[in-house]
Design a protein around this motif. Sequence first.
Motif, short mmCIF file in Angstrom:
data_model
loop_
_atom_site.label_atom_id
_atom_site.label_comp_id
_atom_site.label_asym_id
_atom_site.label_seq_id
_atom_site.Cartn_x
_atom_site.Cartn_y
_atom_site.Cartn_z
N GLU A 64 -2.82 0.44 -6.16
CA GLU A 64 -1.87 1.30 -5.45
C GLU A 64 -0.52 0.64 -5.28
O GLU A 64 0.51 1.31 -5.35
CB GLU A 64 -2.45 1.69 -4.10
N HIS A 65 -0.45 -0.66 -5.02
CA HIS A 65 0.82 -1.30 -4.71
C HIS A 65 1.36 -2.13 -5.87
O HIS A 65 2.25 -2.94 -5.69
CB HIS A 65 0.69 -2.17 -3.45
N THR B 165 3.64 -2.59 -9.10
CA THR B 165 4.89 -1.95 -9.48
C THR B 165 5.27 -2.31 -10.90
O THR B 165 4.91 -3.36 -11.41
CB THR B 165 6.05 -2.39 -8.55
N ARG C 111 12.09 10.02 -7.38
CA ARG C 111 10.79 10.53 -6.94
C ARG C 111 10.25 11.46 -8.02
O ARG C 111 10.89 12.45 -8.39
CB ARG C 111 10.91 11.28 -5.62
N VAL D 161 6.27 2.73 -7.29
CA VAL D 161 4.99 2.63 -6.60
C VAL D 161 4.29 3.99 -6.65
O VAL D 161 4.90 5.00 -6.29
CB VAL D 161 5.17 2.20 -5.13
N VAL E 232 1.85 6.85 -5.24
CA VAL E 232 1.37 7.27 -3.93
C VAL E 232 0.20 8.22 -4.15
O VAL E 232 0.36 9.31 -4.70
CB VAL E 232 2.48 7.97 -3.13
N TRP F 274 5.13 9.42 -7.56
CA TRP F 274 5.67 8.09 -7.74
C TRP F 274 7.01 7.98 -7.04
O TRP F 274 7.87 8.87 -7.14
CB TRP F 274 5.86 7.77 -9.23
N GLU F 275 7.17 6.89 -6.30
CA GLU F 275 8.44 6.57 -5.64
C GLU F 275 9.02 5.35 -6.34
O GLU F 275 8.33 4.33 -6.49
CB GLU F 275 8.24 6.28 -4.16
N LEU G 3 10.97 0.96 -0.98
CA LEU G 3 9.75 1.55 -1.50
C LEU G 3 8.73 1.79 -0.39
O LEU G 3 8.06 2.83 -0.37
CB LEU G 3 9.15 0.65 -2.58
N SER G 4 8.61 0.85 0.53
CA SER G 4 7.66 1.03 1.64
C SER G 4 8.06 2.23 2.49
O SER G 4 7.21 3.02 2.92
CB SER G 4 7.62 -0.23 2.50
N VAL H 124 7.22 5.46 0.67
CA VAL H 124 5.79 5.77 0.63
C VAL H 124 5.28 6.20 1.99
O VAL H 124 4.55 7.19 2.12
CB VAL H 124 5.00 4.54 0.13
#
Length: 697
Positions: free
Chosen positions: A151-152, A154, A170, A200, A202, A220-221, A264-265, A268
Amino acid sequence: MIDRPAVMRLFGDEARELLIDMESLFLELEQTPDDRALVARVFRTMHTLKGSGAMFGYTEAARVAHALEDVFDRVRHGRLPLTSELLGLCLEAKDHLQTLLEGDPADVPVAVREASDALMLRIAAFEHDEADVDDGQAVHAAKPYDTGVPEHMTISGDATGEDEVCLWVRLTPADDWMWRGLDPLRLLDSFRGYGPFEVVPVFADGGLEHVGEVPFPVRWEGVLTGRVSADVLRQDYAWLLDSENLSIMSLGKRSDCPPVRALLSAAVGGRVNDPLALMAAARAMEREDICNCMDVQSVASEVAQAAEASSSSIRVESAKLDRLVGFVVELVILQSRLSQLVRGVPDDAMREVAEGLERLAGSLRDSAMSMRMVPMGSTFHSFRRLVRDLAAQLGKKVLFEAEGGDTELDKTLIDQLRDPLLHLLRNAMDHGIEPPEVRLATGKPEEGVVRLGASHSGGEVHIYVSDDGAGVDLEKVRLRAVAMGLIPPETEPDTATLLALLYVPGFTTAPGVSEISGRGVGMDVVHSAIAALRGSLDMETTPGRGTTCHIRLPLTLAIIDGMRVLVGGDSYIVPLTMVEACLERFVDGAVRTVECIEYRGRLIPCVSLRLLLGVPGEQPGYERVIVAGKEGHEVGFAVDAVVGLQQAVIKGVGNLCRNVAWISGTTVDADGGISLILDVVQLIRFAVGSVGPEAHA
C-alpha cells in the motif's frame, strides 16, 4: 461506466490534434532549430502520444512514437544535432503515425508494419551516429511493475532545481478499465517523462480482500515535481480529463510546498479535494498535528471560495451542432410567421409575447451560429507542410507566411474552402515563384514568399493568396486563348479579360503535364467552388512582382439578415450587409435596364430588376431604389416596394434553376411563400460593366 467507443473517439480526436501540433512544431524547428522550448514541446508531445497510444492498444504507433521520443530526448540534452534531414524524417514519421492511428490497432497490415520497421531503421541510423547511443536508448526504458505492490510503496524519483513546481495528480480508474485494456499503471508511468513522480495507491476499505471482486478498488494519489506547468499537463492528458477519472492541480513552487511525503499522506488520509486544503493538511501533518487534519477541509474551503473559477470547454460532435442549427432554422421560420400573424391582431399581450420570442430567437440564432464559427488558423497551419514539400519537390526556396489565423468562419465553409486554397497555393508555387537562380538574376532574394491571409470585411471574410514571383504572363495567356479559339487573333483584351480566361475549363499555360499542374483544371475548380459558396474570386497581377488572388465569402451559409423587396408579384431578398441606402424615384417615360441616377452628388448605375429579370406587368410610376455597395462600387436596384427586414434561412435553388443568373438561393417567407435571394455581387459587376467606370466620377 464509460462508453468505450466514445472514449476511443475522444482519443482519436486528441491524437489528431497532437499530430497537427507535432507537424507545426517540426516546421517551426526548421526555422529555429536552436529553440529549446520547441524541442521540449516536441518531446512532451511524443511522450503523450506514446503513452496514450499504448494505453488504448495502438502498440505499433506507440513503438514509432517511442523511437522519436528517444531521438528528441537526445536532442534536448545536446547529444544529437537537429538537422534538416532529421526533421524531414520526423515529418515522414508523423505521416506514418497518422496512418497507424487511423487504422485498426488490432489488425495492422504487414506492409504497414514493414514500413514501421524501415522508418525505425532510418531513425536508428541517426542515433548510431552518436557515441553515447547506449545511454540514449536507456533513457526511456520501461520499468517493470508489480501489480501486488504494497500500500505505501511509491513509484518515485529525486527532484532538483529551485524553479520547479509541485503538481497534485489524482487517478481514479473506472471499474471496467482492466476489461477494456486500460492499464492505470502504464498511465502513471507516463508521468515520469515530465519529472520525478511519487504516487501512492489508496485501497478501499478491507485492503486487498476485494481485489478479486472488483477490478480496481483503488485510486492513486501522486505528486509530480518538475518544470512543467499544470496547463501543459492538462493539455497532454485532455482525453482523460474529460472523463473525470483524472485530475491535475498545481500546488505552487516546490520550495514553498511541504515535503512530498507529507503531501501524499495528506492526500491519502486528509479527505481533501482542492490544493489549498491539501497544503494545509500536509503542513498540519508535518507539525504532527494530526487531530487538526480532519478539520482542515472546512478551513481551506473558505479560502478556496475566493479563488477564481477556471474556464472550461467541452467537445461536441459537428453533427450535433448541425442538428442544433437545423432546429434553430425551423424556429426562425416559425417565429417569422408568428410575428406576421400578430401584426393585425389588436392584442397587446400577444404582440408582447411575439416580440419577446423574436428577441429570443435572434439570440439563439446568433449563439448557434457562433458555435459553428472556427478560427482559420488550423487550416492555415496545415498548408505550411504543403508549401515545404512542394518547395523541395520543385527545387525552390519558399517562405510561407500566414496572417489572420484568428479570423473565424463557418466550419462548413472552412471544410469546403480547403481544396480551392490548395489549388491557389500550388499555382503560386509552380507558376508564380521562380527558381533561386532566376530570382537572383533579376535582383530578387533567392527565397520567394507565399502569403495566405484572412480578415473580416463587413459581413464577409476576405481571404487572399499572394506571391512575389514573376506574375502572370499576359501575352502567353493571350496567345494560348487564340490557339484555343477563345478570342480572335487581332483582339487586344484588357488585363481583367485575360485573367478571366484562366477560369475557363482546360485552360493552362504550362508547357507540359506534371504531378503539380498542366491539366488546366486548377483555376476552373477554384472559381466553381467559390461560386458554389456564394463567394467571389478576383485576381490581380504585376509582371515581375507577383500575383494576388482575393476570395470573398459570407460568414455563414445558414441564415442571413436581408431586406425583402417586391417586383411585380415576385419577392426577393437583398443581403442586408450590402445595403447602404434606400431611395425613391418617379418614373417619367421609358425605362432602360441599366441607367444612371444621382447619389450623394455623383452618378451611379441603377438596375431595373423588373426589366433585367423579365418580371411581367406594367411599369409603375413610382419605385424604391435600394443602393448596395461592394468592391468599391455602389449600384441602385429599382423595385416596386420594400416589405421590410427578414431573417432569411438560405435554401438551395434546385437543379432546374442552378444556372439561373443573378440568383444565389431561396428562402421561405413568414407567409409561407418563397423569396429569391439576389446575387448582389454579380449584379453590381453587371451594372458597372454595362455603364462603365465613368458613371462613378
